[in-house]
Design a protein around this motif. Structure first.
Motif, PDB file in Angstrom:
ATOM      1  N   THR A  39      37.588  64.090  46.606  1.00  0.00           N
ATOM      2  CA  THR A  39      36.729  63.891  47.988  1.00  0.00           C
ATOM      3  C   THR A  39      36.765  62.569  48.616  1.00  0.00           C
ATOM      4  N   GLY A  40      36.894  61.486  47.729  1.00  0.00           N
ATOM      5  CA  GLY A  40      37.096  60.314  48.469  1.00  0.00           C
ATOM      6  C   GLY A  40      38.500  60.015  49.244  1.00  0.00           C
ATOM      7  N   VAL A  41      39.797  60.536  48.763  1.00  0.00           N
ATOM      8  CA  VAL A  41      40.845  60.489  49.387  1.00  0.00           C
ATOM      9  C   VAL A  41      40.764  61.202  50.619  1.00  0.00           C
ATOM     10  N   LEU A  42      40.408  62.629  50.391  1.00  0.00           N
ATOM     11  CA  LEU A  42      40.236  63.499  51.638  1.00  0.00           C
ATOM     12  C   LEU A  42      39.382  63.006  52.641  1.00  0.00           C
ATOM     13  N   GLY A  43      38.343  62.364  52.301  1.00  0.00           N
ATOM     14  CA  GLY A  43      37.393  61.736  53.349  1.00  0.00           C
ATOM     15  C   GLY A  43      38.066  60.830  54.043  1.00  0.00           C
ATOM     16  N   ALA A  44      38.821  59.970  53.161  1.00  0.00           N
ATOM     17  CA  ALA A  44      39.518  58.633  53.965  1.00  0.00           C
ATOM     18  C   ALA A  44      40.415  59.109  55.059  1.00  0.00           C
ATOM     19  N   TRP A  45      41.224  60.199  54.686  1.00  0.00           N
ATOM     20  CA  TRP A  45      42.081  60.945  55.505  1.00  0.00           C
ATOM     21  C   TRP A  45      41.500  61.384  56.630  1.00  0.00           C
ATOM     22  N   LEU A  46      40.358  62.221  56.392  1.00  0.00           N
ATOM     23  CA  LEU A  46      39.676  62.673  57.611  1.00  0.00           C
ATOM     24  C   LEU A  46      38.926  61.710  58.369  1.00  0.00           C
ATOM     25  N   ALA A  47      38.380  60.713  57.769  1.00  0.00           N
ATOM     26  CA  ALA A  47      38.018  59.611  58.695  1.00  0.00           C
ATOM     27  C   ALA A  47      38.827  58.929  59.658  1.00  0.00           C
ATOM     28  N   LYS A  48      40.103  58.771  58.994  1.00  0.00           N
ATOM     29  CA  LYS A  48      41.093  58.141  59.904  1.00  0.00           C
ATOM     30  C   LYS A  48      41.651  59.103  60.997  1.00  0.00           C
ATOM     31  N   GLY A  75      32.186  57.760  67.041  1.00  0.00           N
ATOM     32  CA  GLY A  75      32.748  56.840  66.364  1.00  0.00           C
ATOM     33  C   GLY A  75      31.582  56.415  65.151  1.00  0.00           C
ATOM     34  N   LEU A  76      30.137  56.337  65.745  1.00  0.00           N
ATOM     35  CA  LEU A  76      29.273  56.168  64.837  1.00  0.00           C
ATOM     36  C   LEU A  76      29.152  56.940  63.650  1.00  0.00           C
ATOM     37  N   CYS A  77      29.113  58.352  63.932  1.00  0.00           N
ATOM     38  CA  CYS A  77      29.177  59.219  62.793  1.00  0.00           C
ATOM     39  C   CYS A  77      30.388  59.300  62.106  1.00  0.00           C
ATOM     40  N   ILE A  78      31.510  59.080  62.521  1.00  0.00           N
ATOM     41  CA  ILE A  78      32.848  58.829  61.878  1.00  0.00           C
ATOM     42  C   ILE A  78      32.611  57.641  60.942  1.00  0.00           C
ATOM     43  N   LEU A  79      32.273  56.641  61.429  1.00  0.00           N
ATOM     44  CA  LEU A  79      32.046  55.611  60.436  1.00  0.00           C
ATOM     45  C   LEU A  79      31.107  55.602  59.236  1.00  0.00           C
ATOM     46  N   VAL A  80      29.886  56.137  59.609  1.00  0.00           N
ATOM     47  CA  VAL A  80      28.987  56.653  58.668  1.00  0.00           C
ATOM     48  C   VAL A  80      29.482  57.402  57.706  1.00  0.00           C
ATOM     49  N   GLY A  81      29.914  58.461  58.177  1.00  0.00           N
ATOM     50  CA  GLY A  81      30.550  59.453  57.400  1.00  0.00           C
ATOM     51  C   GLY A  81      31.904  59.286  56.405  1.00  0.00           C
ATOM     52  N   GLY A  82      32.670  58.200  56.755  1.00  0.00           N
ATOM     53  CA  GLY A  82      33.553  57.584  56.015  1.00  0.00           C
ATOM     54  C   GLY A  82      33.012  56.652  54.966  1.00  0.00           C
ATOM     55  N   VAL A  83      32.184  55.841  55.262  1.00  0.00           N
ATOM     56  CA  VAL A  83      31.601  55.067  54.243  1.00  0.00           C
ATOM     57  C   VAL A  83      30.746  55.925  53.285  1.00  0.00           C
ATOM     58  N   VAL A  84      30.078  56.691  53.556  1.00  0.00           N
ATOM     59  CA  VAL A  84      29.347  57.608  52.633  1.00  0.00           C
ATOM     60  C   VAL A  84      30.114  58.547  51.758  1.00  0.00           C
ATOM     61  N   LEU A  85      31.284  58.853  52.266  1.00  0.00           N
ATOM     62  CA  LEU A  85      32.471  59.490  51.262  1.00  0.00           C
ATOM     63  C   LEU A  85      33.002  58.541  50.419  1.00  0.00           C
ATOM     64  N   ALA A  94      28.793  65.667  50.559  1.00  0.00           N
ATOM     65  CA  ALA A  94      28.311  66.582  51.561  1.00  0.00           C
ATOM     66  C   ALA A  94      28.130  66.302  52.736  1.00  0.00           C
ATOM     67  N   PHE A  95      27.039  65.174  52.854  1.00  0.00           N
ATOM     68  CA  PHE A  95      26.691  64.423  54.006  1.00  0.00           C
ATOM     69  C   PHE A  95      27.912  63.838  54.972  1.00  0.00           C
ATOM     70  N   GLY A  96      28.950  63.182  54.041  1.00  0.00           N
ATOM     71  CA  GLY A  96      29.794  62.385  54.774  1.00  0.00           C
ATOM     72  C   GLY A  96      30.792  63.370  55.541  1.00  0.00           C
ATOM     73  N   PHE A  97      31.053  64.764  54.874  1.00  0.00           N
ATOM     74  CA  PHE A  97      31.888  65.616  55.511  1.00  0.00           C
ATOM     75  C   PHE A  97      31.360  66.300  56.477  1.00  0.00           C
ATOM     76  N   PHE A  98      29.865  66.390  56.617  1.00  0.00           N
ATOM     77  CA  PHE A  98      29.038  66.862  57.892  1.00  0.00           C
ATOM     78  C   PHE A  98      29.165  66.088  58.807  1.00  0.00           C
ATOM     79  N   LEU A  99      29.266  64.894  58.447  1.00  0.00           N
ATOM     80  CA  LEU A  99      29.460  64.075  59.795  1.00  0.00           C
ATOM     81  C   LEU A  99      30.695  63.893  60.055  1.00  0.00           C
ATOM     82  N   LEU A 100      31.900  63.955  59.376  1.00  0.00           N
ATOM     83  CA  LEU A 100      33.186  63.874  59.759  1.00  0.00           C
ATOM     84  C   LEU A 100      33.931  65.238  60.368  1.00  0.00           C
ATOM     85  N   ILE A 101      33.105  66.369  60.283  1.00  0.00           N
ATOM     86  CA  ILE A 101      33.733  67.554  60.823  1.00  0.00           C
ATOM     87  C   ILE A 101      33.220  67.807  62.162  1.00  0.00           C
ATOM     88  N   PRO A 102      34.018  67.954  63.119  1.00  0.00           N
ATOM     89  CA  PRO A 102      33.707  67.639  64.808  1.00  0.00           C
ATOM     90  C   PRO A 102      32.612  68.650  64.912  1.00  0.00           C
TER      91      PRO A 102
END
Length: 131
Positions: A39-48, A75-85, A94-102
């Protein structure tokens, strides 16, 4: 607000530890560790990916003379989502993915917009412009 943050800083890690222990019992130690790393790797890729997309949209809007206010919230949501992931745990993931999915990020952006508008109306949020 400060009390809410303190409560959040105490309750969320306690819940995360409990869920990680339950996951370790249910799935085993190694599958749980692999799940956390995945989930960390997938989250980093999605955040990028989402961050670069937001940056492109912001540049395009600025080139057209528009103010990229909606993209700033993205951008703010993506930043917070990436950090939380990047923090280990299932609730934060779950919260991080919620923030990263458009599509789901739109709900958070609408909520933040309402809060910012209320703060502006109450005089708690001041927008300063250069002249």
């Amino acid at each position: 607000m400060f009390r809410f943050l303190i409560l959040l800083l105490i309750v969320v890690p306690a819940l995360e530890v409990g869920l990680l222990i339950l996951s370790g019992y249910a799935l085993g130690i190694w599958p749980t560790i692999i799940l956390i790393i995945s989930t960390g790797v997938l989250g980093a890729w999605l955040a990028k990916r989402e961050g670069l997309q937001a940056l492109k949209v912001a540049q395009l809007q600025m080139q057209q003379g528009q103010l990229p206010n909606n993209v700033i919230l993205d951008g703010l949501c993506i930043l917070v989502g990436g950090v939380v992931l990047l923090t280990p745990g299932f609730l934060t993931d779950a919260f991080g993915f919620f923030l990263l999915i458009p599509k789901t990020r739109g709900y958070v952006k609408a909520f933040l917009t309402r809060i910012i508008h209320k703060m502006i109306q109450n005089g708690n949020f001041i927008i300063m412009t250069r002249r």
